[in-house]
Design a protein around this motif. Structure first.
Motif, PDB file in Angstrom:
ATOM      1  N   ASN A 212       0.972  -1.243   0.078  1.00  0.00           N
ATOM      2  CA  ASN A 212       0.021  -0.041  -0.117  1.00  0.00           C
ATOM      3  C   ASN A 212       0.822   1.237  -0.247  1.00  0.00           C
ATOM      4  O   ASN A 212       1.481   1.552   1.085  1.00  0.00           O
ATOM      5  CB  ASN A 212      -0.817   0.000   1.257  1.00  0.00           C
ATOM      6  CG  ASN A 212      -1.543   1.327   1.493  1.00  0.00           C
ATOM      7  OD1 ASN A 212      -1.687   1.882   0.624  1.00  0.00           O
ATOM      8  ND2 ASN A 212      -2.184   1.469   2.653  1.00  0.00           N
TER       9      ASN A 212
ATOM     10  N   LYS B  65       0.141   4.339  -0.252  1.00  0.00           N
ATOM     11  CA  LYS B  65      -0.467   5.365   0.347  1.00  0.00           C
ATOM     12  C   LYS B  65      -0.465   6.565  -0.525  1.00  0.00           C
ATOM     13  O   LYS B  65      -0.356   6.596  -1.464  1.00  0.00           O
ATOM     14  CB  LYS B  65      -0.029   5.571   1.950  1.00  0.00           C
ATOM     15  CG  LYS B  65      -0.323   4.296   2.643  1.00  0.00           C
ATOM     16  CD  LYS B  65       0.019   4.629   4.061  1.00  0.00           C
ATOM     17  CE  LYS B  65      -0.121   3.132   4.776  1.00  0.00           C
ATOM     18  NZ  LYS B  65      -0.010   3.261   6.170  1.00  0.00           N
TER      19      LYS B  65
ATOM     20  N   HIS C  26      -9.536   1.055   4.532  1.00  0.00           N
ATOM     21  CA  HIS C  26      -8.220   1.132   5.428  1.00  0.00           C
ATOM     22  C   HIS C  26      -8.505   2.042   6.667  1.00  0.00           C
ATOM     23  O   HIS C  26      -9.645   2.995   6.414  1.00  0.00           O
ATOM     24  CB  HIS C  26      -7.460   1.681   4.265  1.00  0.00           C
ATOM     25  CG  HIS C  26      -5.808   1.659   5.092  1.00  0.00           C
ATOM     26  ND1 HIS C  26      -5.548   2.825   5.990  1.00  0.00           N
ATOM     27  CD2 HIS C  26      -4.740   0.728   4.768  1.00  0.00           C
ATOM     28  CE1 HIS C  26      -4.172   2.449   6.356  1.00  0.00           C
ATOM     29  NE2 HIS C  26      -3.712   1.412   5.920  1.00  0.00           N
TER      30      HIS C  26
ATOM     31  N   GLU D  56      -6.885   4.403   7.766  1.00  0.00           N
ATOM     32  CA  GLU D  56      -6.784   5.849   7.436  1.00  0.00           C
ATOM     33  C   GLU D  56      -8.104   6.439   6.780  1.00  0.00           C
ATOM     34  O   GLU D  56      -8.606   7.743   7.123  1.00  0.00           O
ATOM     35  CB  GLU D  56      -5.571   6.015   6.807  1.00  0.00           C
ATOM     36  CG  GLU D  56      -4.057   5.832   7.360  1.00  0.00           C
ATOM     37  CD  GLU D  56      -3.123   5.408   6.715  1.00  0.00           C
ATOM     38  OE1 GLU D  56      -3.223   5.360   5.582  1.00  0.00           O
ATOM     39  OE2 GLU D  56      -2.137   4.778   7.372  1.00  0.00           O
TER      40      GLU D  56
ATOM     41  N   GLU E 176      -5.728  -5.138  10.347  1.00  0.00           N
ATOM     42  CA  GLU E 176      -4.584  -4.162  10.789  1.00  0.00           C
ATOM     43  C   GLU E 176      -4.873  -3.558  11.744  1.00  0.00           C
ATOM     44  O   GLU E 176      -5.643  -2.672  12.012  1.00  0.00           O
ATOM     45  CB  GLU E 176      -4.422  -3.241   9.568  1.00  0.00           C
ATOM     46  CG  GLU E 176      -4.329  -3.679   8.112  1.00  0.00           C
ATOM     47  CD  GLU E 176      -3.746  -2.494   7.395  1.00  0.00           C
ATOM     48  OE1 GLU E 176      -2.451  -2.731   6.873  1.00  0.00           O
ATOM     49  OE2 GLU E 176      -4.422  -1.676   6.623  1.00  0.00           O
TER      50      GLU E 176
ATOM     51  N   ALA F  76      -0.632  -0.517  15.392  1.00  0.00           N
ATOM     52  CA  ALA F  76       0.599  -1.203  14.845  1.00  0.00           C
ATOM     53  C   ALA F  76       0.987  -0.746  13.222  1.00  0.00           C
ATOM     54  O   ALA F  76       1.877  -0.835  12.742  1.00  0.00           O
ATOM     55  CB  ALA F  76       0.558  -2.608  14.430  1.00  0.00           C
ATOM     56  N   ILE F  77      -0.037   0.336  12.930  1.00  0.00           N
ATOM     57  CA  ILE F  77       0.147   0.910  11.483  1.00  0.00           C
ATOM     58  C   ILE F  77       1.223   2.124  11.391  1.00  0.00           C
ATOM     59  O   ILE F  77       0.897   3.031  12.212  1.00  0.00           O
ATOM     60  CB  ILE F  77      -1.014   1.352  10.695  1.00  0.00           C
ATOM     61  CG1 ILE F  77      -1.913   0.125  10.641  1.00  0.00           C
ATOM     62  CG2 ILE F  77      -0.936   2.090   9.536  1.00  0.00           C
ATOM     63  CD1 ILE F  77      -3.169   0.339  10.083  1.00  0.00           C
ATOM     64  N   GLY F  78       2.288   1.952  10.877  1.00  0.00           N
ATOM     65  CA  GLY F  78       3.184   3.273  10.666  1.00  0.00           C
ATOM     66  C   GLY F  78       4.164   3.469  11.954  1.00  0.00           C
ATOM     67  O   GLY F  78       4.734   4.341  12.041  1.00  0.00           O
TER      68      GLY F  78
ATOM     69  N   GLY G 147       0.566  -3.970   9.300  1.00  0.00           N
ATOM     70  CA  GLY G 147       0.899  -3.060  10.639  1.00  0.00           C
ATOM     71  C   GLY G 147       2.271  -3.212  10.925  1.00  0.00           C
ATOM     72  O   GLY G 147       2.681  -4.363  11.529  1.00  0.00           O
ATOM     73  N   SER G 148       3.175  -2.653  10.102  1.00  0.00           N
ATOM     74  CA  SER G 148       4.612  -2.712  10.420  1.00  0.00           C
ATOM     75  C   SER G 148       5.067  -3.920  10.115  1.00  0.00           C
ATOM     76  O   SER G 148       6.164  -4.483  10.697  1.00  0.00           O
ATOM     77  CB  SER G 148       4.979  -2.274  11.977  1.00  0.00           C
ATOM     78  OG  SER G 148       4.598  -0.929  12.338  1.00  0.00           O
ATOM     79  N   VAL G 149       4.831  -4.527   9.117  1.00  0.00           N
ATOM     80  CA  VAL G 149       5.160  -5.805   8.675  1.00  0.00           C
ATOM     81  C   VAL G 149       6.676  -5.351   7.839  1.00  0.00           C
ATOM     82  O   VAL G 149       6.573  -4.468   7.075  1.00  0.00           O
ATOM     83  CB  VAL G 149       4.237  -6.490   7.334  1.00  0.00           C
ATOM     84  CG1 VAL G 149       5.118  -7.577   6.639  1.00  0.00           C
ATOM     85  CG2 VAL G 149       2.937  -7.118   7.967  1.00  0.00           C
TER      86      VAL G 149
ATOM     87  N   LEU H 258      -0.457  -6.878   4.183  1.00  0.00           N
ATOM     88  CA  LEU H 258      -0.663  -5.798   3.654  1.00  0.00           C
ATOM     89  C   LEU H 258       0.531  -4.565   4.301  1.00  0.00           C
ATOM     90  O   LEU H 258       0.506  -4.428   5.500  1.00  0.00           O
ATOM     91  CB  LEU H 258      -2.153  -5.040   4.060  1.00  0.00           C
ATOM     92  CG  LEU H 258      -2.592  -3.815   3.365  1.00  0.00           C
ATOM     93  CD1 LEU H 258      -2.350  -3.621   1.863  1.00  0.00           C
ATOM     94  CD2 LEU H 258      -4.172  -3.505   3.693  1.00  0.00           C
ATOM     95  N   VAL H 259       1.425  -4.400   3.453  1.00  0.00           N
ATOM     96  CA  VAL H 259       2.459  -3.780   3.797  1.00  0.00           C
ATOM     97  C   VAL H 259       2.505  -2.138   3.307  1.00  0.00           C
ATOM     98  O   VAL H 259       2.218  -1.821   2.018  1.00  0.00           O
ATOM     99  CB  VAL H 259       3.646  -4.338   3.144  1.00  0.00           C
ATOM    100  CG1 VAL H 259       5.050  -3.606   3.601  1.00  0.00           C
ATOM    101  CG2 VAL H 259       3.412  -5.954   3.431  1.00  0.00           C
ATOM    102  N   GLY H 260       2.825  -1.286   4.203  1.00  0.00           N
ATOM    103  CA  GLY H 260       2.839   0.065   4.015  1.00  0.00           C
ATOM    104  C   GLY H 260       4.417   0.549   3.870  1.00  0.00           C
ATOM    105  O   GLY H 260       4.965   0.267   2.629  1.00  0.00           O
ATOM    106  N   GLY H 261       4.930   1.149   4.870  1.00  0.00           N
ATOM    107  CA  GLY H 261       6.380   1.694   4.620  1.00  0.00           C
ATOM    108  C   GLY H 261       7.268   0.686   4.016  1.00  0.00           C
ATOM    109  O   GLY H 261       7.941   1.355   2.974  1.00  0.00           O
TER     110      GLY H 261
HETATM  111  P1  PGA Z   1       2.849   0.016   7.772  1.00  0.00           P
HETATM  112  O1  PGA Z   1       1.185   0.258   7.078  1.00  0.00           O
HETATM  113  O2  PGA Z   1       3.201  -1.248   7.254  1.00  0.00           O
HETATM  114  O3  PGA Z   1       3.602   1.135   7.205  1.00  0.00           O
HETATM  115  O4  PGA Z   1       2.511   0.006   9.155  1.00  0.00           O
HETATM  116  C1  PGA Z   1       0.530  -0.665   6.814  1.00  0.00           C
HETATM  117  C2  PGA Z   1      -0.971  -0.230   6.209  1.00  0.00           C
HETATM  118  O5  PGA Z   1      -1.563   0.844   6.564  1.00  0.00           O
HETATM  119  O6  PGA Z   1      -1.596  -0.722   5.492  1.00  0.00           O
END
Ligand code: PGA
Length: 251
Positions: free
Chosen positions: A9, A11, A95, A97, A167, A171-173, A212-214, A232-235
């Motif tokens: 993701n 973002k 999501h 957010e 998520e 734990a997200i970001g 969440g911070s994977v 589901l991977v953000g950063g």
């Molecule tokens: P993150 O984001 O891996 O940066 O924690 C995950 C997400 O918001 O899907």
């Protein structure tokens, strides 16, 4: 029997040029990966160019949101069939957010997910509790409400085009991932709930992603859990090498 799905993701990051460069960097790193569904979700404006850049590869395209109407006087919205037109096969819905900053509810998530699936997309429906909810021991109640509301009125057939992403908002970001056991516990609850609502076969078939911070160094432990079917991977999806390391968790 459930094909693992790893989705990035992106973002609100990356210009068209940066997004196409990232996918071009990613392609060779995952070209020999098999048995994993690989998805990236750039911003709307980059979708069709990223779609061109990934043509012929094993990477699939997702949008980060959609509206539920097909067309009409809905200024600023994007319809699922337009996402298909831009090359998407998947779309992220609800999501945290979007729930937090843009007023999305289980009701809007439900309408969006149904419309996305009707248009031929796979809907990645996100759920997750906040820190306050976890600390108040409300995690399971929140998850039950979100899953039940988000999937309300789904047929068993339409559910085969849905993926659930758990998520935890805390734990997200944050760099603070749920432990393998904490994640597995909630995933098992979600699968049990799907069994109650749609039957055991549907529950056995649906993929439940953790988000969440994977990172490359925690993905293996998470993926080893019985009910965790992907991430589901953000950063960590914003760089080709770290996202490829997550995609190649089994290597
Ligand atoms: P993150 O984001 O891996 O940066 O924690 C995950 C997400 O918001 O899907």
């Amino acid at each position: 029997m459930r094909t693992p799905l790893i989705a990035g993701n992106w973002k609100l990051f990356k210009t068209i040029g940066e997004a196409t460069a990232l996918v071009n960097d990613l392609k060779p790193l995952v070209a020999s990966t098999s048995g994993v569904e690989i998805v990236v979700a750039p911003v709307f404006t980059a979708l069709s160019r990223v779609s061109e850049a990934m043509a012929g590869s094993n990477i699939h395209l997702a949008a980060q949101n959609c509206y539920w109407e097909e067309e009409g006087a809905f200024t600023g919205e994007v319809a699922p069939k337009l996402l298909k037109d831009a090359g998407c096969s998947h779309v992220i819905i609800g999501h945290s957010e979007r729930r937090q900053y843009f007023g999305e509810t289980d009701g809007t998530v439900n309408k969006k997910a149904k419309a996305a699936i009707a248009a031929g997309l796979t809907a990645i429906v996100c759920v997750g509790e906040t820190l306050a909810e976890r600390e108040a021991d409300k995690t399971f109640a929140v998850i039950e409400t979100q899953v039940t509301g988000g999937l309300e009125g789904f047929s068993v057939e339409s559910l085969t085009h849905a993926v659930i992403a758990y998520e935890p908002v805390w734990a997200i970001g944050t760099g603070k991932t749920a432990s393998d056991a904490q994640a597995q516990e909630v995933h098992a609850v979600i699968r049990g709930l799907v069994a109650k609502l749609f039957g055991q076969a549907a529950a056995d078939g649906i993929r439940i992603l953790y988000g969440g911070s994977v990172k490359p160094d925690n993905v293996k432990g998470l993926m080893a859990q019985t009910d965790i079917d992907g991430a589901l991977v953000g950063g960590a999806s914003l760089k080709a090498d770290s996202f490829a390391a997550i995609v190649n968790f089994a290597a």
